[in-house]
Design an enzyme around this catalytic site. Structure first.
Site, PDB file in Angstrom:
ATOM      1  CB  CYS A 213      -0.914  -0.006   1.215  1.00 22.75           C
ATOM      2  SG  CYS A 213      -1.780  -1.573   1.495  1.00 22.75           S
TER       3      CYS A 213
ATOM      4  N   GLY B 119       6.615   7.806   0.387  1.00 22.89           N
ATOM      5  CA  GLY B 119       7.723   8.143   1.272  1.00 22.89           C
ATOM      6  C   GLY B 119       8.490   6.930   1.771  1.00 22.89           C
TER       7      GLY B 119
ATOM      8  CD  GLU C  75      -2.420   3.424  -2.884  1.00 24.60           C
ATOM      9  OE1 GLU C  75      -3.647   3.354  -2.678  1.00 24.60           O
ATOM     10  OE2 GLU C  75      -1.557   3.248  -1.995  1.00 24.60           O
TER      11      GLU C  75
ATOM     12  CG  ASP D 211      -8.220  -5.531  -3.799  1.00 26.64           C
ATOM     13  OD1 ASP D 211      -7.565  -5.520  -2.732  1.00 26.64           O
ATOM     14  OD2 ASP D 211      -9.460  -5.603  -3.828  1.00 26.64           O
TER      15      ASP D 211
ATOM     16  CB  CYS E  35      -0.488   6.660  10.726  1.00 24.14           C
ATOM     17  SG  CYS E  35      -1.697   6.811   9.398  1.00 24.14           S
TER      18      CYS E  35
END
Length: 307
Positions: free
Chosen positions: A112, A117, A135, A166, A238
């Site tokens: 993903c 980054g 992605e 996917d 995150c």
């Protein structure tokens, strides 16, 4: 007492999340477009290399400059045919890359990958035999491609594949194909969610939060199929959500007999003076808690190995 501590912790986190005045940014240097002038300028502004002392084996490989003083270094615009000298990011975003520990010649998947980054950081550390950046979202995939073009020289583009698959299907499409896999999964992203003033968007995120863990488990199961025996994967988010973090990895460990946890306490100890870490994490995981002066994260990491 425990309840009072939790409320105090929530207040501290909320202060950092909702006030950009506390936010800090890391400046990841691009070794493919190195500038001594840039590095000298960072030193003059009070920045220092995050990993130089804590992880000396990375010296010269991964250079991320940070400052104790909150503020954002000016961003660089994308220019066709010209490589950028640095990438701005939350320094905790580099920790999944460090945990993955990529070596030259390995087959690597960033499942993903957008906005890119972590992919850029991986290529600062090693030269994979093949690097698959995936992605699923079309718009984010375009962003990813632009990031790759902005940081990686043409001579290395032949080892990189950018796809829009996917992630839940990659295991079936590419079984036992990779030595290292990063699953930086879609998550509820607490920092963006709490800072948003859009009530409708906040409601949508609450709905998404209920189904995200199921998607994350599906992505991990796919990654396990795509991983070679003896290979390792890192799962990261995150968010502070237990349902999306430790609950997900616990379910995978309990249901997949060919997956074992990998101890990352040594890494956690090495970075603990620069990052605020939750004390409740298991030996195979860490959770970065943002606080004033160390406004990194949130970032959850778990490292697993396929037997």
């Amino acid at each position: 007492m425990k309840k009072i501590f939790c409320l105090h912790l929530q207040k501290r986190l909320l202060d950092v999340f909702t006030s950009p005045l506390f936010w800090q940014y890391g400046v990841l240097l691009n070794k493919f477009s190195y500038s001594s002038e840039l590095e000298n300028n960072l030193h003059l502004k009070g920045y220092y290399n995050l990993f130089q002392e804590t992880l000396p084996h990375l010296k010269g490989l991964l250079k991320c400059y940070i400052s104790r003083i909150p503020g954002r270094f000016p961003a660089q615009k994308h220019q066709i045919g010209k490589l950028k000298e640095y990438y701005l990011l939350n320094a905790a975003s580099l920790l999944p890359v460090l945990a993955l520990d990529i070596k030259d010649g390995e087959e690597v998947l960033d499942m993903c990958a957008a906005p890119g980054g972590k992919s850029i950081a991986m290529l600062q550390c090693a030269y994979p035999g093949h690097f698959h950046c995936n992605e699923y979202d079309i718009l984010r995939s375009r962003w990813l491609k632009q990031t790759v073009e902005s940081f990686i020289p043409e001579s290395l583009l032949n080892i990189i594949t950018v796809s829009e698959l996917d992630g839940r299907q990659i295991g079936e499409l590419h079984p036992e194909s990779y030595d290292k896999i990063l699953v930086d999964a879609p998550c509820s992203n607490d920092r963006n969610w709490l800072f948003s003033s859009d009530v409708q968007q906040a409601r949508l995120r609450l709905i998404q939060r209920k189904v995200l863990s199921a998607v994350q488990i599906q992505l991990l199961r796919s990654a396990i199929k795509a991983l070679r025996p003896g290979g390792t994967l890192v799962y990261s988010t995150c968010t502070l959500s237990k349902a999306e973090n430790s609950d997900v990895t616990t379910q995978i460990l309990n249901s997949c007999s060919n997956i074992l946890p990998v101890d990352i306490r040594e890494m956690a100890s090495a970075i603990s003076h620069e990052f605020a870490l939750a004390s409740s994490a298991q030996q195979y995981e860490l959770l970065v808690l943002p606080e004033r002066g160390k406004a990194w994260g949130p970032m959850y990491i778990a490292k697993l190995k396929k037997t």
